[in-house]
Each structure stands twice: as structure tokens, then as C-alpha cells.
Scaffold this active site. Structure first.
Site, PDB file in Angstrom:
ATOM      1  N   SER A 227      -5.663 -10.047   5.136  1.00  0.00           N
ATOM      2  CA  SER A 227      -5.004  -9.430   5.796  1.00  0.00           C
ATOM      3  C   SER A 227      -5.140  -9.272   7.169  1.00  0.00           C
ATOM      4  CB  SER A 227      -4.855  -7.867   5.060  1.00  0.00           C
ATOM      5  OG  SER A 227      -6.215  -7.213   5.257  1.00  0.00           O
TER       6      SER A 227
ATOM      7  N   LEU B 234       0.061 -13.149   4.006  1.00  0.00           N
ATOM      8  CA  LEU B 234       1.359 -12.823   3.926  1.00  0.00           C
ATOM      9  C   LEU B 234       1.861 -11.935   5.186  1.00  0.00           C
ATOM     10  CD1 LEU B 234       1.747 -11.840   0.214  1.00  0.00           C
ATOM     11  CD2 LEU B 234       2.076 -14.155   1.225  1.00  0.00           C
TER      12      LEU B 234
ATOM     13  N   CYS C 246       3.882  -2.581  -3.388  1.00  0.00           N
ATOM     14  CA  CYS C 246       3.301  -3.772  -2.768  1.00  0.00           C
ATOM     15  C   CYS C 246       2.198  -4.562  -3.388  1.00  0.00           C
ATOM     16  CB  CYS C 246       2.818  -3.468  -1.016  1.00  0.00           C
ATOM     17  SG  CYS C 246       2.191  -5.069  -0.394  1.00  0.00           S
TER      18      CYS C 246
ATOM     19  N   GLY D 249      -9.787  -8.001  -0.742  1.00  0.00           N
ATOM     20  CA  GLY D 249     -10.698  -7.056  -0.182  1.00  0.00           C
ATOM     21  C   GLY D 249     -10.757  -5.636  -0.667  1.00  0.00           C
TER      22      GLY D 249
ATOM     23  N   CYS E 232       1.693   0.441   6.062  1.00  0.00           N
ATOM     24  CA  CYS E 232       1.602  -0.446   7.113  1.00  0.00           C
ATOM     25  C   CYS E 232       2.621  -0.659   7.910  1.00  0.00           C
ATOM     26  CB  CYS E 232       1.082  -1.929   6.703  1.00  0.00           C
ATOM     27  SG  CYS E 232       2.346  -2.733   5.585  1.00  0.00           S
TER      28      CYS E 232
END
Length: 384
Positions: free
Chosen positions: A33, A57, A125, A149, A221
Site C-alpha cells: 500500500s 492497487l 474493501c 501487512g 482512505c
């Protein structure tokens, strides 16, 4: 245990990634990420001797996210992930997933608020782009596993693979991963579940990663400034429909509001109501009438909830079950009524009245440290 002892133990490829064959013959795909956690996972995977491929992504607008810190999957984060991959000498691919993310996560988020519910986009998500799509990509790349993670533990139990809470309760993310299927769990690896965050940052420094001191990502996010109502209103303008704030017991109109999307069950601040004998909280949101109904704290107490779209991981134990009904709450004792898993709906009954249980949130069920499963809260039942 010393820092070096932890590092040496965690660099054992078999213990970290539970590889099915010698590391030199394996391929690990790492979901990157751009944050410190996934970057350390990539570094550990590379140090194990396995071939490592990083995948990022791009989930939302690159331009809007440029320069943002503490985000995920856009802007500076993509560049950070690429820099880490270059530092480690591993392959790195970026996939544009913005359209799917918008349809599966962001639009659902807006629609849930519009319906007077309190959504959790991080779970959506994980159920969609993060695991379903990434896992498919990893398999297509011939990977032996997909590593992330997340702070949870994957443990081989007597009846199969299990999902457990992280050893560090302050970092535990199991609430957001209850919908992980057993098939997905077979392929997934979570090498950070046994580490506290400070150790992860020390590892990042040891590996020379530029993200070692990078702030943690936000829960949502795609909300740059924390103003989720602005995002919802931009996507669903009808969310700004004003209405009355009504006392749930007396029916008295106490004030007006700018749209139910600004409120959640259990909220006290921001009501701007004065002159009442006792504090009031949001106890119900009626999307059809655009009413925000408020009442004293006792009206928030519920003794049961109906949950839908349930998932179960492993067998149901015979012992005590607990449930978390908010991400930051502590698990509380429950009785499970009905069938859990396979998308079925069931009910959970609390041993003691629980407060602020909001439709749209998740109820995650535990047996000790093990995640048994969970579902979306569809309806709550007030205590007598």
C-alpha cells in the site's frame, strides 16, 4: 525478548510465511500500500530467499491524493511502494482499480449513510479489491501465497487454518477481516501479527526503508480531510436534505439538521440542542422522513441484534462466545441464535445491555483469541 531475538525469530521463512516448500523455490506476492507495514512485509519476504512480487492497487484518484500523507493506495503512496520495491530489488506492479473500488466500496459507503446506517468501508474493501481481486492476481502470477501487512495471526489449528487476534491488542485488525473465507485464509499470510508496531518500525530502519517513520494510514482512505459527509453529499446530493431533530420519547421537535448523513447512532456532539434536563444522544435515524431521533442514554441500550451476510471461519466452539460491535470496543459475552456462515442471517443476544450498536456496523464473533466469523448488523432490539 531483545530486538535482535525478535528479528531473528521473525526472519525464519517457515515461521513467517508457512511456505509449502523451500523458500528459494517459492514466489510470494506482497500487497504493498506504500505504508511501513506492507513495506516491511516485502522486505522480510525478500530476505527469506523467496522470489517476491509487490502489487499496489490504485484505488482512487491519483491527482486528488498527490501529496497526501497517511493515506493508502494513491498519490505519494504508490511512489513510496515503488521506491521500496526498487530498494529491495523486487518486481512491482500497479493496477488501476479505481472503477471497481468506487462501485464496490465508495458508492456503497454513500448509499449506506443515505439510508441512515453507519458503514465500514474498510471491511468492504477487504471483502472486494483487497482480498478477492488481489488474491486472484497472486494466483495468476503463480504465487505460493499472498502476504499483507495486517495485524492478525493465521494459525494452523486441529480443524484447519484459523484467524486470531494480533498479539498487540492496540494494533489488532481482526475486526476488519472477519469476512475472510477459509479458502482465502489458506492462501493468505500475515507475518506482522506477532509484532508490536515499534518493532516493525525498527525493522523498517534496519532494512533502510524510506517509509520507516511514515504516519499510519487513515481508516477511511478516500476521505482526504475526514469530512465523510462532504464525500457522501457530492455523490448523493439528496443526502443534504434537511429535517427535524425529534425527541424519540415525546415526539417534540427540538431543532433542525442539515441532513441525516451528518449523524450516527450514539452521537452526542454536534446536535446543538440546549435547555434539556439531561444529555441526549442520537438513538435512531429515519431516512424516509429525514428525522434524527434523540433521547437519553438509556434509549441506546440494546439486548440483541440481527446480523446478515454472515461468514464463519472454522467450526463453532462449545464454549463462551464474545462479540465486538464496533472496531474500538471490547468483546462482550453473547449467545448466538441461529446459523452463522454461508451468508445466512442469525442473531446475537448480549449478556448485558450494550450501548450504541448501529445498523451498518459489523458484529464480529470471537472464541477467545480466535475469530469465529461475523456479519453486518441489520437491526437492533431495545432492552426492556
Amino acid at each position: 525478548m531483545t530486538d535482535s531475538a525478535i528479528t531473528e525469530e521473525k526472519l525464519d521463512a517457515a515461521a513467517l510465511f508457512a511456505l509449502p516448500k523451500p523458500a528459494g523455490e517459492c514466489r510470494i506476492v506482497v500487497a504493498m500500500s506504500g505504508g511501513v507495514d506492507s513495506s516491511v512485509v516485502a522486505a522480510l519476504a525478500a530476505e527469506s530467499g523467496a522470489e517476491v512480487i509487490g502489487i499496489t492497487l490504485q484505488l482512487y484518484d491519483y491527482g486528488a491524493a498527490t501529496g497526501r500523507k497517511g493515506a493508502c493506495c494513491a498519490g505519494d503512496d504508490i511512489r513510496d511502494a515503488r521506491q521500496v520495491a526498487d530498494r529491495l530489488g523486487i518486481a512491482h506492479y500497479v493496477y488501476d482499480h479505481e472503477t471497481a473500488f468506487r462501485e464496490e466500496v465508495v458508492e456503497t459507503f454513500a448509499d449506506e449513510y443515505l439510508a441512515g446506517r453507519t458503514p465500514i468501508p474498510c471491511i468492504r474493501c477487504n471483502m472486494g479489491p483487497k482480498f478477492t481481486d488481489l488474491l486472484r492476481m497472486a494466483r495468476e502470477l503463480g504465487a505460493d501465497c499472498l502476504a499483507t501487512g495486517h495485524y492478525v495471526r493465521r494459525i494452523e489449528g486441529e480443524a484447519g487454518v484459523e484467524l486470531h487476534r494480533a498479539l498487540d491488542p492496540a494494533r489488532d485488525q481482526s475486526y476488519f477481516l472477519y469476512a475472510t473465507t477459509e479458502e482465502q485464509l489458506d492462501f493468505l499470510r500475515f507475518p506482522l501479527g506477532g509484532l508490536p508496531k515499534q518493532e516493525v518500525r525498527r525493522l523498517a530502519e534496519r532494512f533502510g526503508l524510506t517509509v520507516a517513520a511514515k504516519p499510519d494510514s487513515q481508516d477511511i482512505c478516500f476521505v482526504p480531510d475526514g469530512d465523510y459527509a462532504k464525500i457522501v453529499k457530492a455523490m448523493r446530493p439528496e443526502g443534504g436534505r434537511p429535517g427535524n431533530i425529534v425527541h424519540a420519547e415525546t415526539g417534540e421537535v427540538l431543532g433542525q439538521h442539515p441532513g441525516i448523513i451528518h449523524y450516527t447512532v450514539g452521537q452526542r456532539r454536534g446536535l446543538e440542542i440546549g435547555g434539556l434536563a439531561e444529555p441526549v444522544y442520537v438513538v435512531e435515524l429515519d431516512a424516509e422522513s429525514a428525522e434524527v431521533r434523540v433521547g437519553p442514554k438509556r434509549m441506546l441500550a440494546v439486548n440483541a441484534a440481527r446480523i446478515v451476510e454472515t461468514n464463519r471461519i472454522g467450526p463453532l466452539p462449545a464454549g463462551e462466545l464474545t462479540a465486538k460491535v464496533r472496531s474500538l470496543s471490547k468483546p462482550v459475552p453473547i449467545i448466538l441464535e441461529g446459523e452463522l456462515g454461508g451468508g445466512a442471517e442469525c442473531a446475537i443476544r448480549f449478556a448485558s445491555p450494550e450501548f450504541g450498536v448501529a445498523p451498518g456496523q459489523a458484529a464480529v464473533i470471537y472464541a477467545g483469541e480466535r475469530v469465529v466469523g461475523g456479519g453486518w448488523i441489520e437491526e437492533t432490539f431495545a432492552s426492556a
